[in-house]
Design a protein around this motif. Sequence first.
Motif, PDB file in Angstrom:
ATOM      1  N   ALA A 170       0.844  -1.203   0.000  1.00  0.00           N
ATOM      2  CA  ALA A 170       0.000   0.000   0.000  1.00  0.00           C
ATOM      3  C   ALA A 170       0.880   1.254   0.000  1.00  0.00           C
ATOM      4  O   ALA A 170       1.950   1.274   0.616  1.00  0.00           O
ATOM      5  N   ARG A 171       0.411   2.296  -0.670  1.00  0.00           N
ATOM      6  CA  ARG A 171       1.155   3.552  -0.769  1.00  0.00           C
ATOM      7  C   ARG A 171       0.247   4.702  -0.334  1.00  0.00           C
ATOM      8  O   ARG A 171      -0.922   4.769  -0.734  1.00  0.00           O
ATOM      9  N   VAL A 172       0.780   5.580   0.503  1.00  0.00           N
ATOM     10  CA  VAL A 172       0.013   6.719   1.016  1.00  0.00           C
ATOM     11  C   VAL A 172       0.772   8.000   0.683  1.00  0.00           C
ATOM     12  O   VAL A 172       1.988   8.073   0.849  1.00  0.00           O
ATOM     13  N   PRO A 231       5.542   4.329   1.692  1.00  0.00           N
ATOM     14  CA  PRO A 231       6.762   4.251   2.509  1.00  0.00           C
ATOM     15  C   PRO A 231       7.922   4.975   1.827  1.00  0.00           C
ATOM     16  O   PRO A 231       7.809   5.384   0.669  1.00  0.00           O
ATOM     17  N   ASN A 232       9.024   5.081   2.541  1.00  0.00           N
ATOM     18  CA  ASN A 232      10.281   5.608   2.006  1.00  0.00           C
ATOM     19  C   ASN A 232      10.109   6.970   1.360  1.00  0.00           C
ATOM     20  O   ASN A 232      10.264   7.131   0.150  1.00  0.00           O
ATOM     21  N   SER A 233       9.732   7.960   2.171  1.00  0.00           N
ATOM     22  CA  SER A 233       9.612   9.317   1.654  1.00  0.00           C
ATOM     23  C   SER A 233      10.938   9.755   1.053  1.00  0.00           C
ATOM     24  O   SER A 233      11.994   9.581   1.650  1.00  0.00           O
ATOM     25  N   SER A 234      10.888  10.303  -0.145  1.00  0.00           N
ATOM     26  CA  SER A 234      12.097  10.771  -0.822  1.00  0.00           C
ATOM     27  C   SER A 234      12.140  12.288  -0.805  1.00  0.00           C
ATOM     28  O   SER A 234      11.201  12.945  -1.208  1.00  0.00           O
ATOM     29  N   LEU A 272      -0.377   0.187   8.618  1.00  0.00           N
ATOM     30  CA  LEU A 272      -0.918  -0.901   7.799  1.00  0.00           C
ATOM     31  C   LEU A 272      -1.897  -1.755   8.592  1.00  0.00           C
ATOM     32  O   LEU A 272      -2.871  -2.281   8.041  1.00  0.00           O
ATOM     33  N   LYS A 273      -1.653  -1.900   9.892  1.00  0.00           N
ATOM     34  CA  LYS A 273      -2.530  -2.705  10.734  1.00  0.00           C
ATOM     35  C   LYS A 273      -3.746  -1.918  11.212  1.00  0.00           C
ATOM     36  O   LYS A 273      -4.851  -2.448  11.278  1.00  0.00           O
ATOM     37  N   THR A 274      -3.526  -0.635  11.550  1.00  0.00           N
ATOM     38  CA  THR A 274      -4.601   0.161  12.157  1.00  0.00           C
ATOM     39  C   THR A 274      -5.451   0.912  11.140  1.00  0.00           C
ATOM     40  O   THR A 274      -6.592   1.265  11.422  1.00  0.00           O
ATOM     41  N   GLY A 275      -4.910   1.195   9.955  1.00  0.00           N
ATOM     42  CA  GLY A 275      -5.634   2.001   8.974  1.00  0.00           C
ATOM     43  C   GLY A 275      -5.623   3.482   9.308  1.00  0.00           C
ATOM     44  O   GLY A 275      -6.314   4.273   8.661  1.00  0.00           O
TER      45      GLY A 275
END
Length: 524
Positions: free
Chosen positions: A171-173, A189-192, A211-214
């Motif tokens: 998942a990507r946010v 993940p992995n902010s650039s 990812l677990k909690t939303g």
Amino acid sequence: MVWKKQSKDFVGGLLKLSVEFVIVVLLVSQHALALQVEVYEGAESVLLPCRVSFFLEDTTVLWHCDDLYPEIVHSWRDERDELTGQDQRFRGRTSMASDGAESGDLSLTLRQPHLSDSGNYTCLIRKQSSELTLTLIQLRVKVSPVEVKVQEGSEFIQLPCQIPPPLPEDARVEWSRSEPKPIIVHVYPNSSNLLLEEFFCGRTHMNKDLLKTGDLSLTLKYPTDRDSGTYTCTAHRDGDVLRQKVVLHHVREKFSVWAKVLLALLAVGLVAGGGLAIYFWNYFKTISRMEVVEVVFGSKSVQLPFKATTTLPEDASVEWRLSGLMLKPTIVHVCKGGGDQADTQNAEYKGRTEMVKDLTDGDLSLTLSQPTDRDSGTYTSTVKDRDGRILEKKQLTLKVKVPQVKAEEGVESVVLPCKDMFRPSADDTVEWSRPEPWPMTVHMYQNSADYHEKQNWIYRSRTEMKTDQVMNRDLSLTLKNPMAFDSGSYTCTVSRDGKVLKKRNVQLLVTETDSSSLLTDHQE
């Protein structure tokens, strides 16, 4: 009725014969004008507009959604609904006007719109085995934005965003802000840091167990007045895109004692002659002006000026980026060590940009050929040395202007201007055309007279170029009985022996007579 008279003039009896109707359908069945309709989730209903100006006889009206095709959203025939094959998602939520065949109103009313209803909807009519696409609607169902306030001096503020857990590992946010310009605030993940705005670097973080909690909430440290605005939380999950908007308001503290004293001193200064007030005004005032470059659509080229203020090394690199409606800037041109790096630029700009080869003289200007309205936006030029250190930076705004003409359905005619050109000779061809919903010739003028052989059937008997005006270098086109279908971009091209001599663009917008907006939010 007016629409019947327009229909008779427009179609010219073409639809009276079913064979001719089938030919027309086969030619245009894959083309439609895209309209956008927005509505907030929770609204009572939303209207997807679709109108025709010819009589419907022995035809079926179908509404489709791209995500469900070939499933049916709504079906209508002989002034009544036929919902046998309707998709279960839309049962009991759709309706059409009972007098649609007579009024030409084939609009679809969708009740209680949900987020999952967002997508592309197609209105088409079917006669025998042929179909004619009338309208393409882009429906966007939005979530009402959440409003958050933060007091001046607060250590942090949390922007809420929740989606049902759990989320897959891939998942990507993405958190972004839309004003004063589109920027990326945080990525998981992995902010650039290459993607993020420098102003937010080191000031944002998200929960590690999201990812677990939303819980996709964003924590913003040391908020200031510059952080106020609309933020969007975008989550990509299993091909779905989920969005939540948050509006952040930065609230200043009430005046402190020292501030009141300062205001008193300012008041005294104003009474004494305004000297003190002028001093403080000039001291605190900040002016941010960005250079604006304007060019007319259809021009051969435009130059974005940039003159370096320092002497640049031979191995310096220059990168031009465009940021507009998209969140991530587009690479327009890269020049490194005196050579262009075409493999790094966006495909849309390949072959259209040019810079001087020798950067040591400080001329870093960019020449952009054949500018269109898609090129409008903010351009940023960044100069770096071989170690990646920024030496200079400049921003400017490019505005590509396209003349726009507005008219309402029902008017007798509208003029698409094309003046101050030149007087075409007998060997020249003047062609009015439009690229969508499919490439077509609207009008052609040859040998000092109208030439109808290549004219599209839709515009037969509806266009005119007056010879006396042409002789006065006025190549304007008169379009009779304009309809919403006529809205779009038109190009006037003068050519000789297949070589283009001059080209001019104009945008036409034809609105319905009730002047109702397509971008409306239907609230309860």
